[in-house]
Each structure stands twice: as C-alpha cells, then as structure tokens.
Scaffold this active site. Structure first.
Site, PDB file in Angstrom:
ATOM      1  N   MET A  62       0.638  -1.111   0.024  1.00  0.00           N
ATOM      2  CA  MET A  62      -0.002  -0.174   0.093  1.00  0.00           C
ATOM      3  C   MET A  62       0.891   1.161   0.163  1.00  0.00           C
ATOM      4  SD  MET A  62      -3.129  -1.257   0.150  1.00  0.00           S
ATOM      5  CE  MET A  62      -3.875  -2.868   0.666  1.00  0.00           C
ATOM      6  N   ASP A  63       0.595   2.330  -0.726  1.00  0.00           N
ATOM      7  CA  ASP A  63       1.235   3.469  -0.688  1.00  0.00           C
ATOM      8  C   ASP A  63       1.087   4.513   0.391  1.00  0.00           C
ATOM      9  OD1 ASP A  63      -0.965   3.927  -1.646  1.00  0.00           O
ATOM     10  OD2 ASP A  63      -0.665   5.650  -3.266  1.00  0.00           O
ATOM     11  N   LYS A  64      -0.221   4.300   0.862  1.00  0.00           N
ATOM     12  CA  LYS A  64      -0.410   5.144   1.942  1.00  0.00           C
ATOM     13  C   LYS A  64      -1.485   4.658   2.865  1.00  0.00           C
ATOM     14  CE  LYS A  64      -3.258   7.783  -1.098  1.00  0.00           C
ATOM     15  NZ  LYS A  64      -3.262   7.200  -2.079  1.00  0.00           N
TER      16      LYS A  64
END
Length: 398
Positions: free
Chosen positions: A353-355
């Site tokens: 997940m990027d964030k």
C-alpha cells in the site's frame, strides 16, 4: 430465471432423492414412488418449460454447425428424456438390466445449468448496482456562471446568485465556468479559477484528510467541498470524467473474458463435436460387435456417452466465477480493470500500500473514549463543545 430454478428444483428433488435412495437400498423406498410414469409427469415440465432457454440456444447452434455447451446440454437431456420415455412406453425394447429411466439426470442437469445462469445474472445485477451507485454520486445540476460575468470573474461578486444560473449537468461543456458552494459536490472534473476551499477527496483517494485547493489546482467531479466556495473551469465532462471512467471500467471488466475462459470456449468448440463423434462411434461399434440385441445395447451406450458428458463444468464454472468475483468486488469497492486481472490475482503473494488512506473508508469514527480519571460523559461533552464549529473529518466523527 429465479422462477425456472424454483420450478426445476421443486420437481427434480423428489425424483432425484427417490432414485438415489432406491439405488442405495430398494427397501428404503415404496415401489409406487419409483414408478417411471410418475417421474415422467414430474420431469416433463422441467424438460420443456425450465429447459426452454437452453434448448432455444442449443439446437439452433447445432443446426448452424457451431455447437456450444448449450448444444451438449440440449442433446444429452433430449437423448436421456426420449430414452426414459421409451422405458415407460415399451420397456421390452431394451435388454434386461437397461430398463431404468434417466429422468433424474434430465432434471438435475437442466436445474444445475439454470442455477449457474442465475448466479451469473445475480453477479451482473450486483455489478450493475455498483455502477449505478457510482453514477448517483454525480450532481444533477451545476451553477453555471453567466456569459457576461464569466468575462470578469475577479471583478464581480460571483457568489451573488444573480451572476449564475442552475443548469442541467448534461448541458455543461468543456470551458464553462461553474460555481461550487460550501457542502456541495463538484459537478465535473476541472480547475479552480477563483476562491479557496478544502475538499474531501476520499471517494477517489481513500484519504480522510481534507485537501486545500486554490486557483490553478485541479478538482475531481463528485468530490465534496467541506469549506469555502470556488469558481472552477470544466475540463472534462460526461464520459471523460474520472467518475464516468471508473463506472465504465467496472462495466468493461464484466464484458472481458479471462484467458482461462477463452481457453474453455476454445475447448468447448472441439469438445462438443468430439462427444457427438464418440457417441456415434460407440453406437456403431455396439451395433457391429455387441451382444444381442445389438440395436438396444448400442442405443443405451450411445445415450450414456451423451448423458455423462452433458453436465460439463468447463463451460459453466469459469464465467460464473468471474461474474461473481467482479460483482462482489464492486460491491465492496474493489474494482478489477479486466477479467484477466482477476485471474492473475492468484499469483499475488504480497500487497504493498502506498499510504494508509488506501485501506480506509475515508470516514473516521469514534470507537473508544479513554477517560483518564475524568467522567467519560464529561470528557465527550468537552470534546464535542471544542469541535462543534470545526469541519475537520475527526471533528465530524466526534
């Protein structure tokens, strides 16, 4: 389809259950319950009423020399039904030991095929509803700045209702200047021309934190203004907006075929004729070399080949799995760009997940109150008082 499945199940289950019990132990079932004429009365509506959607596709495909799984189901059930009917009318035609009807197979195969179609239809309906819920997020009207006012945005009080007109969203074109007020949804994709605002973009990003926007910043249609008003210039309208493209992507995923489904369709094109050829050869060999009565034995064995090949999962399991997978995913906010992407998911062994916002719903909620010596009710009252004038998502949650 639901009605057909119910009728098929209600009429087939008694025949199927009685036949299976009788095969296990004849003493378990009264003799009248295994009467072939009773089974014929129950299964005939299943064959001609419930099976009609299958036969109306299967037999024409056979006539046009492009047989598919419907053709095999139609051919197998028809052969089994006619064979069983002959065992009722003239059982002496068949050799001793081959006079049992196949009515339960006819009912079970047709009903199971219809169940598969019903699941597929339900999955399509679920995905359709997911697309509709996305489309419903789009506002139906927009505040369009009047032509005379649009030439002088900085020199007028654009918040004054006299300077804009409510216009249907479908009438908006690229380049139009639109007023978006506090609490409203952005009508279409565009760029802010005047004003400052904070926007909830959690619908697109999953991030609950509002994003500050000023002149020159892009905005996405259907996102919500939490604070402030602004003037925006429409840059993408109709089918070109982000929201419309997401809805179209879900619809396209339903229309695409996974590689494994394409393989199943390709196999089916050869499988159906192969089964028919095997049945014909089986008939020919038993007529030529089989024991007396040759014709009766040949007919029994050829029909057996068709019935055994009939309930083939190859043409049913893959499309149903894809439809159900994409439909359930869409309901839960997981969008697949294609059926191939869904199929390739089984190779995934790590998800990055990027964030944090990617895995949130964008709507924080209060789950616990830690009092630390203060009465929890008093603490909550104080917090509510402090946050009452704030439009921050955490304040809204409290």
């Amino acid at each position: 389809l639901t009605k057909l499945v119910i009728v098929g199940a209600v009429l087939t289950l008694p025949v199927f259950a009685v036949t299976m019990l009788h095969m296990a132990n004849p003493a378990l079932v009264p003799h009248w319950m295994v009467n072939p004429w009773l089974q014929a009365i129950l299964i005939t509506p299943v064959m001609f009423y419930c099976g009609r959607p299958i036969h109306t596709v299967g037999f024409p495909a056979l006539a046009h020399r492009s047989p598919d799984m419907n053709s095999l189901v139609s051919l197998g059930t028809s052969a089994a039904y006619l064979y069983s009917l002959v065992t009722c009318i003239a059982p002496w035609v068949f050799p001793e030991g081959s006079r049992e009807p196949y009515f339960e197979s006819v009912g079970a195969v047709i009903t199971l095929v219809l169940v598969g179609r019903l699941l597929e239809a339900k999955a399509r309906e679920g995905t359709g509803k997911a697309v509709q819920s996305l489309i419903r997020l789009r506002p139906r009207t927009a505040h369009k700045l009047n032509a005379t006012s649009a030439d002088n945005v900085d020199g007028i009080e654009w918040r004054n209702p006299a300077h804009f007109t409510d216009t249907d969203i479908d009438a908006i074109v690229t380049g139009d200047l639109l007023i978006v007020k506090n609490g409203e949804r952005v009508p279409t994709d565009g760029v802010i021309v005047a004003g400052e605002t904070r926007i909830d973009e959690s619908m697109i990003t999953g991030e609950s934190k509002p994003v500050s926007k000023t002149a020159g910043d892009p905005v996405t249609g259907a996102t919500v203004l939490l604070k402030g008003d602004c003037v925006m210039r429409a840059t993408q309208v109709g089918a070109d907006t982000v929201l419309s493209q997401i809805a179209a992507m879900v619809a396209r995923a339903q229309a695409t075929k996974a590689p494994v489904q394409q393989l199943a369709d390709k196999i089916a094109r050869y499988f159906v004729p192969a089964v028919m050829i095997i049945a014909i050869w089986t008939f020919a060999i038993w007529v030529s070399l089989g024991p007396a009565p040759q014709l009766a034995h040949a007919l029994v064995t050829a029909v057996s080949v068709l019935i055994i090949a009939c309930p083939c999962a190859l043409g049913l399991a893959t499309p149903v799995a894809i439809m159900v997978g994409t439909g359930v995913g869409a309901k839960n906010g997981v969008l697949f760009q294609s059926a191939e992407a869904l199929e390739n998911l089984h190779n995934v062994n790590a998800v990055i997940m990027d964030k944090t916002g990617t895995v949130t719903e964008g709507r924080p909620v209060v789950t616990d109150v830690k009092s630390f010596g203060v009465e929890s009710g008093d603490l909550l009252s104080l917090a509510l008082s402090l946050e009452s004038r704030s439009d921050h998502p955490l304040a809204d949650a409290i």
